[in-house]
Design a protein around this motif. Structure first.
Motif, short mmCIF file in Angstrom:
data_model
loop_
_atom_site.label_atom_id
_atom_site.label_comp_id
_atom_site.label_asym_id
_atom_site.label_seq_id
_atom_site.Cartn_x
_atom_site.Cartn_y
_atom_site.Cartn_z
N ARG A 139 -117.04 54.23 33.57
CA ARG A 139 -117.64 55.57 33.45
C ARG A 139 -118.15 55.85 32.04
O ARG A 139 -119.16 56.54 31.87
CB ARG A 139 -116.63 56.65 33.85
CG ARG A 139 -115.40 56.74 32.96
CD ARG A 139 -114.34 57.63 33.58
NE ARG A 139 -113.16 57.78 32.75
CZ ARG A 139 -112.18 56.89 32.64
NH1 ARG A 139 -112.27 55.76 33.32
NH2 ARG A 139 -111.14 57.11 31.88
N TYR B 76 -114.91 53.02 38.49
CA TYR B 76 -114.75 54.21 37.67
C TYR B 76 -114.42 53.85 36.24
O TYR B 76 -114.75 54.59 35.31
CB TYR B 76 -113.66 55.11 38.26
CG TYR B 76 -113.39 56.34 37.43
CD1 TYR B 76 -114.37 57.30 37.25
CD2 TYR B 76 -112.15 56.53 36.81
CE1 TYR B 76 -114.14 58.43 36.48
CE2 TYR B 76 -111.91 57.66 36.04
CZ TYR B 76 -112.90 58.60 35.88
OH TYR B 76 -112.67 59.72 35.11
N MET C 49 -116.39 60.73 38.96
CA MET C 49 -115.50 60.11 39.94
C MET C 49 -116.11 60.13 41.33
O MET C 49 -116.05 59.15 42.07
CB MET C 49 -114.15 60.81 39.93
CG MET C 49 -113.34 60.59 38.66
SD MET C 49 -111.67 61.30 38.74
CE MET C 49 -110.88 60.18 39.91
#
Length: 410
Positions: A166, A163, A153
């Motif tokens: 990810r 994000y 993050m």
């Protein structure tokens, strides 16, 4: 040539790494190597043989002396643990003057002031994740629910990448760091090459987007970075973003897990930090020094001339592999070096290397580790392992050490 040097040079090189890494144990062969009057000659899985530097002064000289070249170590004979050779366009593999130019341009993006501005937001991220852990109740997997998420993050916000992507970053990162011996070198190379191409294409698209739509993030800083009118090329920006994303995520995630495991299996140190929270910064530095991150040394250098090093004449063209982990346990510099001492003065460890290749992200890593350790101590006064220490599952098939899962209760 001394007898010790003659023996070291003529004896068959020792296979390296010395052994498979077991949790956070350090192979006693490093201490034995530090005690030898000469350097140790070793053979890695790929490339030619190399000298292994294990003592603090020797390692510091190798990483700080420009006569030991990263650039000239590149090629098929580069001593390494992975099948692929490093890219010449990576700043970590450059020598001056090209390295100096890039470092000068991007250093401002990692200034102490910029990193400190991120501290409050990092604490918000940490508290939100810990709130979620509390809501779900014990036991919790501190790796999956926390350590793997915090640095991702933070680095996503720092770089300005979404994000929600990810999981792709994590997959790419694990493939690029893989040393899995369960598949052929050709198959591993194919996976690594594909992951590298996908990640670089993704980052190239982000660079193009930030050119068209500047934002308050590091990617925009890289796009706009210049020095005396000289800007970064697109390839340089992609390589830098690649390094920041992978190092800023995976390395810090492993460090968080390693630090948590270390404290949870060392109740005296854990209690000391709870009792004396002012020791937090020095405790982080001491754990950076004593807790191993990698499973061996990497990034060999090649001597550009004959150099006397550690009782050995390293001849021009010979490679030297510096072990930062071993240097940080050198008893001549750190008395009782294998023991953690949170009151130890100074921070002369080499966890972030030294010289021109000192880690650009050192301040970011320090800040994250301070926030994470401080928050865990504050929020969970009864934090403990939820399983016996020997049942903790560790990462395998990569160059980094760290728990795969870390079950905890409180």
């Amino acid at each position: 040539m001394t007898t010790d040097e003659q023996t070291a040079r003529t004896a068959p090189p020792t296979p390296y790494p010395f052994s498979d890494a077991d949790r956070l144990d350090v192979d006693p062969a490093y201490a034995q190597a530090r005690a030898c009057p000469a350097l140790t000659r070793v053979q890695l899985p790929y490339g030619g043989w190399t000298w292994l530097a294990t003592r603090y002064d020797d390692v510091k000289q190798v990483v700080g002396d420009l006569r030991f070249s990263r650039e000239q170590a590149l090629g098929d004979d580069e001593p390494r643990v992975q099948p692929f050779t490093h890219r010449a366009d990576a700043m970590t593999m450059m020598d001056p003057p090209e390295h100096t130019r890039l470092r000068r341009i991007v250093t401002k993006a990692f200034s102490v002031r910029r990193i400190e501005r991120m501290r409050p937001r990092t604490r918000e991220i940490v508290d939100e994740l810990l709130d979620d852990i509390v809501r779900k109740g014990a036991p919790a997997d501190l790796m999956q629910a926390f350590a793997d998420i915090v640095p991702m993050m933070v680095i996503c916000e720092l770089l300005g990448v979404p994000y929600e992507d990810r999981h792709r970053f994590r997959t790419w990162s694990e493939i690029l760091g893989s040393t899995d011996a369960g598949e052929s070198a050709e198959a591993r190379m194919a996976r690594i090459s594909a992951a590298n191409d996908e990640l670089r294409a993704y980052l190239a698209a982000m660079v193009a987007k930030r050119r068209a739509e500047p934002a308050e993030d590091l990617m925009t800083v890289l796009v706009e970075a210049h020095d005396d009118g000289e800007r970064l090329s697109e390839a340089e920006m992609v390589s830098l973003a690649w390094a920041v994303l992978l190092a800023g995520y995976e390395i810090t995630a492993c460090e968080i897990g390693n630090f948590a495991y270390t404290l949870l299996t060392s109740p005296d140190h854990l209690e000391q930090l709870r009792r004396e929270p002012h020791l937090l910064e020095s405790a982080v530095e001491e754990m950076l020094r004593v807790v191993p991150l990698t499973k061996g040394a990497f990034f060999a250098r090649r001597a550009t001339e004959d150099i006397e090093l550690g009782g050995t004449l390293v001849r021009k063209g010979e490679a030297v592999l510096p072990s930062l982990m071993s240097a940080n346990r050198d008893e001549s510099v750190f008395p009782d070096a294998a023991t953690m001492d949170f009151t130890r003065s100074g921070s002369s460890h080499l966890a972030f290397s030294y010289g021109i290749h000192h880690c650009l992200g050192a301040q970011l890593a320090r800040m994250e580790l301070q926030v994470v350790v401080g928050a865990l101590l504050e929020r969970f006064p009864g934090l403990r392992l939820a399983v016996p220490a020997r049942e903790v599952v560790w990462r395998s098939g990569g160059i980094l050490r760290g728990p795969r899962h870390l079950p905890v209760a409180w």
